[in-house]
Scaffold this motif. Structure first.
Motif, PDB file in Angstrom:
ATOM      1  N   GLY A 106      -5.149  66.226  25.461  1.00  0.00           N
ATOM      2  CA  GLY A 106      -5.485  65.175  26.451  1.00  0.00           C
ATOM      3  C   GLY A 106      -4.300  64.182  26.216  1.00  0.00           C
ATOM      4  N   LYS A 107      -3.256  64.041  25.567  1.00  0.00           N
ATOM      5  CA  LYS A 107      -2.446  62.875  25.297  1.00  0.00           C
ATOM      6  C   LYS A 107      -1.909  62.427  26.479  1.00  0.00           C
ATOM      7  CE  LYS A 107       0.122  65.584  22.652  1.00  0.00           C
ATOM      8  NZ  LYS A 107      -0.578  66.890  22.809  1.00  0.00           N
ATOM      9  N   SER A 108      -1.347  63.243  27.210  1.00  0.00           N
ATOM     10  CA  SER A 108      -0.621  62.883  28.489  1.00  0.00           C
ATOM     11  C   SER A 108      -1.585  62.172  29.359  1.00  0.00           C
ATOM     12  CB  SER A 108       0.050  63.895  29.136  1.00  0.00           C
ATOM     13  OG  SER A 108       1.143  64.601  28.433  1.00  0.00           O
ATOM     14  N   THR A 109      -2.841  62.911  29.474  1.00  0.00           N
ATOM     15  CA  THR A 109      -3.802  62.433  30.299  1.00  0.00           C
ATOM     16  C   THR A 109      -4.255  60.836  29.887  1.00  0.00           C
ATOM     17  OG1 THR A 109      -4.861  64.766  30.749  1.00  0.00           O
ATOM     18  CG2 THR A 109      -6.225  62.938  31.330  1.00  0.00           C
ATOM     19  N   ASN A 118     -13.238  70.398  33.496  1.00  0.00           N
ATOM     20  CA  ASN A 118     -12.574  70.492  32.411  1.00  0.00           C
ATOM     21  C   ASN A 118     -12.820  68.816  31.789  1.00  0.00           C
ATOM     22  OD1 ASN A 118     -10.959  70.552  30.303  1.00  0.00           O
ATOM     23  ND2 ASN A 118      -9.114  71.077  31.388  1.00  0.00           N
ATOM     24  N   GLU A 137       6.343  62.357  25.349  1.00  0.00           N
ATOM     25  CA  GLU A 137       7.345  63.319  24.888  1.00  0.00           C
ATOM     26  C   GLU A 137       8.621  63.019  25.603  1.00  0.00           C
ATOM     27  OE1 GLU A 137       5.962  67.437  24.580  1.00  0.00           O
ATOM     28  OE2 GLU A 137       4.026  66.875  25.194  1.00  0.00           O
ATOM     29  N   HIS A 155       5.881  65.447  19.666  1.00  0.00           N
ATOM     30  CA  HIS A 155       5.404  66.527  18.835  1.00  0.00           C
ATOM     31  C   HIS A 155       6.492  66.599  17.553  1.00  0.00           C
ATOM     32  CE1 HIS A 155       2.549  68.839  21.136  1.00  0.00           C
ATOM     33  NE2 HIS A 155       3.205  68.535  22.189  1.00  0.00           N
ATOM     34  N   SER A 158      -1.348  70.819  21.783  1.00  0.00           N
ATOM     35  CA  SER A 158      -1.168  70.820  23.281  1.00  0.00           C
ATOM     36  C   SER A 158      -2.423  70.995  23.989  1.00  0.00           C
ATOM     37  CB  SER A 158      -0.079  72.288  23.423  1.00  0.00           C
ATOM     38  OG  SER A 158       0.106  71.979  24.799  1.00  0.00           O
ATOM     39  N   GLY A 159      -2.463  70.243  24.909  1.00  0.00           N
ATOM     40  CA  GLY A 159      -3.770  70.295  25.814  1.00  0.00           C
ATOM     41  C   GLY A 159      -4.951  69.311  25.321  1.00  0.00           C
ATOM     42  N   VAL A 207     -11.493  66.390  29.641  1.00  0.00           N
ATOM     43  CA  VAL A 207     -10.296  66.302  29.015  1.00  0.00           C
ATOM     44  C   VAL A 207     -10.386  65.205  27.982  1.00  0.00           C
ATOM     45  CG1 VAL A 207      -8.026  65.902  28.900  1.00  0.00           C
ATOM     46  CG2 VAL A 207      -9.132  67.435  30.766  1.00  0.00           C
TER      47      VAL A 207
HETATM   48  N1  LIG Z   1      -3.788  66.952  37.237  1.00  0.00           N
HETATM   49  C1  LIG Z   1      -4.322  67.704  36.413  1.00  0.00           C
HETATM   50  N2  LIG Z   1      -5.291  68.693  37.159  1.00  0.00           N
HETATM   51  C2  LIG Z   1      -6.238  69.597  36.436  1.00  0.00           C
HETATM   52  N3  LIG Z   1      -6.051  69.760  35.089  1.00  0.00           N
HETATM   53  C3  LIG Z   1      -5.323  68.834  34.142  1.00  0.00           C
HETATM   54  C4  LIG Z   1      -4.338  68.004  35.216  1.00  0.00           C
HETATM   55  N4  LIG Z   1      -3.766  67.320  34.140  1.00  0.00           N
HETATM   56  C5  LIG Z   1      -4.100  67.873  33.158  1.00  0.00           C
HETATM   57  N5  LIG Z   1      -5.125  68.785  33.043  1.00  0.00           N
HETATM   58  C6  LIG Z   1      -5.609  69.561  32.062  1.00  0.00           C
HETATM   59  O1  LIG Z   1      -6.090  68.499  31.198  1.00  0.00           O
HETATM   60  C7  LIG Z   1      -5.996  69.142  29.470  1.00  0.00           C
HETATM   61  C8  LIG Z   1      -5.210  67.919  28.936  1.00  0.00           C
HETATM   62  O2  LIG Z   1      -3.948  67.895  29.350  1.00  0.00           O
HETATM   63  P1  LIG Z   1      -2.785  67.087  28.690  1.00  0.00           P
HETATM   64  O3  LIG Z   1      -1.553  67.154  29.649  1.00  0.00           O
HETATM   65  O4  LIG Z   1      -3.244  65.672  28.767  1.00  0.00           O
HETATM   66  O5  LIG Z   1      -2.489  67.532  27.377  1.00  0.00           O
HETATM   67  P2  LIG Z   1      -1.591  66.998  26.279  1.00  0.00           P
HETATM   68  O6  LIG Z   1      -2.212  66.634  25.173  1.00  0.00           O
HETATM   69  O7  LIG Z   1      -0.443  66.112  26.854  1.00  0.00           O
HETATM   70  O8  LIG Z   1      -0.689  68.560  25.993  1.00  0.00           O
HETATM   71  P3  LIG Z   1       0.881  68.677  25.974  1.00  0.00           P
HETATM   72  O9  LIG Z   1       1.049  68.677  24.246  1.00  0.00           O
HETATM   73  O10 LIG Z   1       0.890  70.164  26.063  1.00  0.00           O
HETATM   74  O11 LIG Z   1       1.716  67.912  26.771  1.00  0.00           O
HETATM   75  C9  LIG Z   1      -5.465  70.395  29.733  1.00  0.00           C
HETATM   76  O12 LIG Z   1      -6.285  71.433  29.719  1.00  0.00           O
HETATM   77  C10 LIG Z   1      -4.929  70.398  31.315  1.00  0.00           C
HETATM   78  O13 LIG Z   1      -4.886  71.682  32.011  1.00  0.00           O
END
Ligand SMILES: Nc1ncnc2c1ncn2[C@@H]1O[C@H](COP(=O)(O)OP(=O)(O)OP(=O)(O)O)[C@@H](O)[C@H]1O
Ligand SMILES: [Mg+2]
Lengths: 233, 254
Positions: free
Chosen positions: B43-46, B18, B169, B201, B40-41, B20
């Motif tokens: 990659g913001k948190s990442t 994946n 968030e 959000h 959502s998803g 990200v």
């Molecule tokens: N520790 C992890 N192991 C495997 N996959 C992960 C991990 N953390 C995040 N992901 C994947 O990375 C992608 C991005 O996740 P992330 O949490 O960064 O999104 P986001 O933008 O913060 O979403 P949200 O608004 O729902 O919080 C998603 O597909 C998630 O499943």
């Protein structure tokens, strides 16, 4: 030998049997304390999959859990004289095995036994602490050790408290097997007294009542600690 | 001329297959509040977690004010350096459950910043006061409301005097009636020119608090603009779609 049950004898020997209590408590306390230290390291080796040590810990836990405590006690009891002979032979030392009291062997046996069981329960309680706690601690710049010692372990300890308490009570009862290695704890004393008059039943009733009393006191203490703990958070 | 607090260049992160983060570039200047938006998803948190290295990026360069590192050279030491320049406010608060509100704030001041206990307490009380929680100083997190918990978390972050505070968030886990008090505190912090990067959000909040909005889609930041530009005149097609969806939801809720 007229009486079926010698009540007077049963009362008379109580003070002698009580003399075993310090040994019983010492073995339980030392076994528990050293067991927690072993268990803590074992748990961390397993959680962080430390090379080699992780595997060794697995083997150790598996062996201890897969063999009866009496067998472990006898193994330690007979292994040490051999070990000391070996040391004397190799290094030309003159250690006399009789210098070492039997209770020391029991400290070792019970510590190793407790360490294996506590490895598993400490591991479980560390894993039960919310993963976010470690992350939060790391996010403010703490090292993994600081986070472990100051944030995660205190919470794990709290989770473990009921398990630890039950384990200690179990351990206290298990010390009754130490008589097999000639340690004069409660059971050892009971056996000695019983042997004198060939009145085993009376002596073992005393032993049972003393263990029961000790356990009731312990349960009270544990309940008190748990209550105080609940109030503090 | 403003000081750069965060500069990220071509950041990549994969979880297994994946992919990200696919080459993220981001700059945050001193005193700026940047809102990071995206579905959502995306990659913001990442991305946030690649700044304080709770996740290790696979490739790219990061600069946190005076400290730079390259993804390929991250080790324990780099992680500590990055974390000592940043603070994070988590969605689920991340307060230390075994510490009081005050101890939550003083903990890292003592163990990480090596301040004396009395100095740490003085700082801790000052920042708890700032978020209006001085009276709750000796309470454990389990006795605080969600809003109060998050305010403690914010004061813990502020007390560290970091180069930047990362918010993931911060109001998402709160009951609706508690969102306001936390947003008010963040707004106040923004007015004091503390540098912040906020994933949210809540569009109204973003519009209101941010100096700059960055929009993330499919692992890249595809648009960066001032809030008024971003919300009234989005350039990228994906940004437009995202805002449309949001506006629709908004009109339903009225
Ligand atoms: N520790 C992890 N192991 C495997 N996959 C992960 C991990 N953390 C995040 N992901 C994947 O990375 C992608 C991005 O996740 P992330 O949490 O960064 O999104 P986001 O933008 O913060 O979403 P949200 O608004 O729902 O919080 C998603 O597909 C998630 O499943
Ligand atoms: Mg997220």
């Amino acid at each position: 030998m007229g009486k079926i049950f010698d009540f007077q004898f049963m009362i008379e020997i109580i003070p002698s049997i009580l003399k075993g209590i310090p040994f019983t408590i010492m073995i339980a306390v030392v076994g528990f304390a050293v067991g927690i230290v072993i268990g803590l390291f074992g748990a961390l080796f397993k959680i962080y999959k430390v090379p080699v040590l992780n595997k060794l810990t697995g083997l150790y836990v598996s062996f201890v859990r897969g063999t009866p405590l009496v067998v472990q006690i006898l193994l330690i009891y007979y292994a040490f004289p051999i070990l000391i002979k070996l040391i004397n032979f190799k290094f030309g030392t003159k250690i006399d095995i009789s210098w070492i009291p039997a209770v020391v062997f029991m400290f070792i046996a019970y510590s190793l036994n407790a360490g294996a069981y506590l490895t598993e329960s400490i591991r479980a309680s560390i894993l039960a602490v919310d993963k976010g706690q470690m992350e939060a601690a790391e996010s403010v710049g703490m090292t993994m050790w600081q986070a472990m010692i100051r944030i995660v372990l205190p919470q794990a300890a709290k989770i473990s408290l009921p398990v630890f308490a039950n384990f200690f009570i179990g351990l206290l009862k298990d010390t009754s097997l130490a008589f097999t290695a000639a340690v004069p704890e409660i059971m050892g004393q009971a056996k000695i007294q019983a042997g004198r008059a060939s009145r085993f039943f009376e002596a073992y009733i005393d032993a049972a009542l003393i263990y029961w009393g000790l356990c009731i006191i312990l349960e009270r203490i544990v309940a008190f600690i748990e209550k105080r703990n609940k109030e503090s958070a | 001329m403003s000081n750069v607090m965060i500069e990220m260049n071509n950041i990549h992160k994969k979880f297994g297959n994946n992919h990200v983060l696919k080459g993220v570039d981001l700059t945050v200047n001193e005193g700026e509040t940047v809102a990071l938006l995206g579905s959502s998803g995306s990659g913001k948190s990442t991305l946030l977690r690649c700044i304080n290295l709770l996740e290790t990026p696979d490739a790219g360069d990061v600069r946190i004010n005076d400290y730079s590192f390259t993804a390929s050279k991250i080790n324990k030491h780099v992680k500590l350096e990055a974390r000592r320049r940043t603070a994070m406010v988590f969605q689920n608060f991340g307060l230390f459950a075994n510490k009081t509100a005050l101890e939550n704030v003083t903990e890292a001041l003592i163990t990480v910043r090596k301040k004396s206990k009395s100095e740490a307490i003085e700082i801790g009380r000052k920042y708890l006061d700032k978020v209006g929680l001085l009276e709750q100083a000796n309470q454990y997190p389990s006795t605080l409301s969600g809003g109060q918990k998050q305010r403690v978390a914010i004061s813990r972050a502020l007390a560290l005097d970091p180069k930047i505070i990362l918010f993931d968030e911060p109001t998402s886990a709160l009951d609706p009636e508690l969102v306001g008090e936390v947003q008010r505190v963040i707004r106040k912090v923004a007015e004091e020119k503390v540098t912040m990067l906020i994933v949210t959000h809540e569009m109204d909040f973003a519009r209101d608090v941010a100096d700059k909005v960055a929009f993330m889609s499919e692992g890249q930041i595809i648009e960066t603009a001032t809030p008024s530009e971003f919300f009234t005149n989005p350039k990228n097609e994906r940004t437009q779609k995202f805002l449309e969806r949001y506006l629709q939801r908004f009109s339903y809720s009225i």
